[in-house]
Design an enzyme around this catalytic site. Structure first.
Site, short mmCIF file in Angstrom:
data_model
loop_
_atom_site.label_atom_id
_atom_site.label_comp_id
_atom_site.label_asym_id
_atom_site.label_seq_id
_atom_site.Cartn_x
_atom_site.Cartn_y
_atom_site.Cartn_z
N HIS A 78 4.96 11.39 64.64
CA HIS A 78 6.26 10.87 64.26
C HIS A 78 6.44 9.46 64.75
O HIS A 78 5.41 9.03 65.30
CB HIS A 78 7.47 11.66 64.99
CG HIS A 78 7.61 11.92 66.48
ND1 HIS A 78 6.27 12.21 67.06
CD2 HIS A 78 8.26 11.39 67.62
CE1 HIS A 78 6.52 12.04 68.42
NE2 HIS A 78 7.70 11.24 68.52
N ASP A 82 6.47 5.31 71.59
CA ASP A 82 5.40 5.88 72.69
C ASP A 82 4.28 6.51 71.98
O ASP A 82 3.11 6.65 72.61
CB ASP A 82 5.96 6.61 73.64
CG ASP A 82 6.71 7.98 73.05
OD1 ASP A 82 7.45 7.94 72.28
OD2 ASP A 82 6.09 9.06 73.65
#
Length: 284
Positions: A78, A82
């Site tokens: 996704h 991060d």
């Protein structure tokens, strides 16, 4: 009161598949746990591997990933920073195409995947599972090796410890519950999460998450029934025992829960409106 979950949702995996290597990024924190898990997939003997979630833009982390190369493909679960902040640098350094459900991972014209897409790479078979909910573009990857061993790379849909957030408004609780039900079919299949340790049983973790989400939803429903509808106020009641540093993330989930409850109420009202033989007086 439903307790805040900080423990693993299933038993920890004592060993990883021989074709999976964990390279953890140095970005620990309340939302990332020990750091973002970057996974390197490669059947022993294969020259090229697959890199899953290059992680944050950290030069040292990229050097460690280079030590496990070369790579024929970069996959992303996704689009949260991060997990994908290092994508442009990794794509350039490793000269590997980037693939995921989303159309934008900070590279030009990434190759968009679809639910059910099957990839034969690195001596492995990778099947794309669209699992929206945490984000709209969340995907999991079911990986099967020639030895018959399987694992599901779960990104942030299932974590190795604690529970994840529904990142409203991009995330959607109804979608998330459906995705968990889908993952509950993978009994005794190792879960390789985006944060935290690997788990022995993806299905067990998914069922635990489902039960926890339903319990939290019941709490929110009870608070709303008392007239408390402001998201921050709901967080203060439902997540009262949770570290306040996590309240902003909890508010994402609460907003998703409130939207889910509103949609459920609207659907119920629509059903009443469309029921044959009922009149306005019947509904008063």
């Amino acid at each position: 009161m439903t307790a805040h979950v900080t423990t693993p949702a299933a038993a920890l995996a004592s060993d990883l598949p021989g074709w999976a290597t964990l390279v953890r990024a140095p970005n620990p924190g309340p939302m990332t746990l020990d750091g973002t898990n970057t996974w390197v997939l490669r059947q022993p003997g294969e020259r090229y591997g697959v890199l899953v979630d290059p992680g944050p833009a950290d030069a040292g982390h990229l050097d460690r990933l280079a030590a496990h190369g070369p790579y024929s493909m970069i996959l992303v679960t996704h689009g949260h920073p991060d997990h994908v902040e290092a994508v442009p640098a990794a794509a350039e350094r490793f000269q590997a195409p980037v693939r995921g459900l989303t159309v934008d991972h900070q590279v030009q014209e990434p190759d968009r995947l679809g639910d059910g897409t099957v990839l034969d790479v690195a001596g492995l078979t990778v099947t794309v599972l669209a699992t929206p909910g945490h984000t709209a573009d969340s995907a999991c990857f079911l990986v099967a090796g020639p030895d018959g061993r399987q694992a599901v790379l779960t990104g942030d849909t299932i974590l190795g410890r604690g529970t994840t957030v529904v990142a409203w408004p991009d995330g959607d609780l109804g979608d998330y519950l459906a995705s968990l039900r889908r993952l509950a079919a993978y009994d005794e299949v190792t879960a390789l999460p985006g944060h935290g340790p690997a788990l022995t049983d993806c299905a067990a973790a998914a069922r635990f998450y489902l039960a926890h989400r339903q319990a939290r939803l019941d709490q929110v429903r009870q608070v709303v029934a008392r007239g408390v509808t402001d998201p921050a106020a709901v967080v203060a009641e439902v997540y009262a025992t949770v570290d306040r540093a996590l309240w902003p993330a909890a508010e994402w989930s609460v907003r998703a829960q409130l939207a889910y409850l509103r949609a459920s109420t609207d659907d119920t009202a629509g059903d009443r409106e469309s029921t044959p033989g009922r009149t306005g007086l019947d509904r008063q």
